[in-house]
Design a protein around this motif. Sequence first.
Motif, PDB file in Angstrom:
ATOM      1  N   ARG A   1      13.894   2.734 -14.142  1.00 46.07           N
ATOM      2  CA  ARG A   1      13.642   4.103 -14.486  1.00 46.07           C
ATOM      3  C   ARG A   1      12.489   5.152 -15.218  1.00 46.07           C
ATOM      4  O   ARG A   1      12.145   5.766 -15.262  1.00 46.07           O
ATOM      5  N   TRP A   2      11.672   3.550 -15.415  1.00 40.33           N
ATOM      6  CA  TRP A   2      10.240   4.485 -16.496  1.00 40.33           C
ATOM      7  C   TRP A   2       9.289   5.162 -14.839  1.00 40.33           C
ATOM      8  O   TRP A   2       9.291   6.231 -15.469  1.00 40.33           O
ATOM      9  N   VAL A   3       9.441   4.307 -13.644  1.00 41.03           N
ATOM     10  CA  VAL A   3       8.394   4.701 -12.999  1.00 41.03           C
ATOM     11  C   VAL A   3       8.861   5.014 -11.357  1.00 41.03           C
ATOM     12  O   VAL A   3      10.391   4.730 -11.542  1.00 41.03           O
ATOM     13  N   THR A   4       8.338   5.689 -10.827  1.00 45.61           N
ATOM     14  CA  THR A   4       8.650   5.784  -9.701  1.00 45.61           C
ATOM     15  C   THR A   4       7.806   4.713  -8.503  1.00 45.61           C
ATOM     16  O   THR A   4       6.950   5.345  -9.219  1.00 45.61           O
ATOM     17  N   SER A   5       8.482   4.917  -6.774  1.00 49.83           N
ATOM     18  CA  SER A   5       7.376   4.165  -6.720  1.00 49.83           C
ATOM     19  C   SER A   5       7.628   5.325  -5.139  1.00 49.83           C
ATOM     20  O   SER A   5       9.258   5.202  -4.657  1.00 49.83           O
ATOM     21  N   ALA A   6       6.235   5.459  -3.904  1.00 54.96           N
ATOM     22  CA  ALA A   6       6.292   5.547  -3.188  1.00 54.96           C
ATOM     23  C   ALA A   6       5.492   5.311  -2.024  1.00 54.96           C
ATOM     24  O   ALA A   6       4.325   5.240  -2.571  1.00 54.96           O
ATOM     25  N   LYS A   7       5.415   5.454  -0.423  1.00 54.70           N
ATOM     26  CA  LYS A   7       3.798   4.861   0.092  1.00 54.70           C
ATOM     27  C   LYS A   7       3.689   6.331   0.628  1.00 54.70           C
ATOM     28  O   LYS A   7       4.168   7.710   0.489  1.00 54.70           O
ATOM     29  N   SER A   8       2.301   6.139   0.965  1.00 56.39           N
ATOM     30  CA  SER A   8       1.545   7.194   1.053  1.00 56.39           C
ATOM     31  C   SER A   8       2.126   8.091   2.177  1.00 56.39           C
ATOM     32  O   SER A   8       2.332   7.227   3.859  1.00 56.39           O
ATOM     33  N   GLN A   9       1.564   9.298   2.689  1.00 52.33           N
ATOM     34  CA  GLN A   9       2.294   9.428   3.719  1.00 52.33           C
ATOM     35  C   GLN A   9       0.631   9.805   4.832  1.00 52.33           C
ATOM     36  O   GLN A   9       0.706  10.379   5.937  1.00 52.33           O
ATOM     37  N   ASP A  10       0.121   9.667   4.239  1.00 51.21           N
ATOM     38  CA  ASP A  10      -1.767   9.662   4.853  1.00 51.21           C
ATOM     39  C   ASP A  10      -2.489   8.589   4.858  1.00 51.21           C
ATOM     40  O   ASP A  10      -3.361   8.501   5.856  1.00 51.21           O
ATOM     41  N   GLY A  11      -1.909   8.218   4.571  1.00 51.76           N
ATOM     42  CA  GLY A  11      -2.701   6.588   4.170  1.00 51.76           C
ATOM     43  C   GLY A  11      -2.748   5.226   4.514  1.00 51.76           C
ATOM     44  O   GLY A  11      -1.904   5.290   5.225  1.00 51.76           O
ATOM     45  N   ASP A  12      -2.842   4.089   4.004  1.00 60.43           N
ATOM     46  CA  ASP A  12      -2.547   3.273   4.238  1.00 60.43           C
ATOM     47  C   ASP A  12      -0.616   2.335   3.810  1.00 60.43           C
ATOM     48  O   ASP A  12      -0.037   3.176   2.464  1.00 60.43           O
ATOM     49  N   LYS A  13       0.359   2.624   4.930  1.00 56.16           N
ATOM     50  CA  LYS A  13       1.892   2.786   4.881  1.00 56.16           C
ATOM     51  C   LYS A  13       1.814   1.753   4.201  1.00 56.16           C
ATOM     52  O   LYS A  13       3.193   1.406   3.333  1.00 56.16           O
TER      53      LYS A  13
END
Length: 389
Positions: A331-343
């Motif tokens: 839980r040092w960092v979070t990860s997410a996918k782009s909503q409008d770019g390269d999925k």
Amino acid sequence: MSAHPTFTPSASDPAELDAMTVGRDALLDTLVHRISSAARDGSRPHTLLVAPRGAGKTHTLHVAVRRSLADPEVSKAVLPVLIPEDSLAIGSYHDLLVEISRVVDGHLGDTARALRRDGDGVGIEQAVAAHAGGRMILLAVENLDRVFDALGPAGQGALRAWVETSTAVMLFATTPTLFSGVSSRDMPWYGSFMVETLPELDVAAGTAILRRAAMARGDLALTSTIDSAVGRERLQVIHHLAGGSPRIWHTLADVVDATALEALTPAVGALLDRLTPTYQNRLWQLPTGEQRLVVELARSWQPRTVSDLAAAVGVSNQSAATALGRLTAARWVTSAKSQDGDKRASWYDLTEPLMRLHLRYREDHTDSTLREIVRRATADPRNESAARS
């Protein structure tokens, strides 16, 4: 000024902890009901509180136990055993049993130490159960991830066996993040806990902490500022900057006054200065490669991809991805996918907003850096009113 023991809430009187509790009513009601019901009906719903450091796990645990034992019927039916927070004396299952015995009664601790020398774990279990005299043993263990790591799979299995065979022990534990000892199907305690995640405080709860501290020390000027339009705007910005960690808001309450809050920048600077030793110690505990990734994330105001971070610190994409996976799990960092770019790309950012601010401030310890930090916060659309003030 009498400061709240921000980093050792277990050192506070439980009644004082209860009095300063904000933003946890629903969760505390659930925990108290769970403990009270277990004491009455013989159920053993083991509970695990999960939240990052500073989120109030220790505080919540102690308040829940206190409120449960305030019921005379429950108090008679429960033997509370609160293991010290750091658990430094636990290196094996037998060590855990000795710590339980020592907390319960000094003489029982002496007996347990003698039995440990003979390797008689079952004897210690029986001695503890005999002392409980039919009461439910409410075993509160903080940093369960560290304790389970010290026990190893065999020790975890022995604890599980005691809990199941005695039917007297209910675990009430905390951890900064879920770990293999409770999440892996191969481990003895898999699926055994009711997991509760502590929510962050909203700005109203953070404000309540500041107001209560100001009133306790008779700081009428700060109380007045907190309740003013300007004060509310400033606190909204601080919440955006600092997040909803109770530890951070208690720290702010110890260092802020009316002048600093109105000016805002001095308040942020005082908060960062007070938190510096904490963040430094946490960063120093990370492997060097992971430290570098955290620092690189802090140097940008925006989330970044694996390839971008790998190039910035000079490692392969695979090495960066592996390290970021560990940082995400911790839980040092979070990860997410782009909503409008390269999925396919994952974008990484620091979990704690103040970690970025701490690192930027430490690299350039100047008023201009503080002003830039505050400017960016007040420029956020959620804080337009503060930007206009």
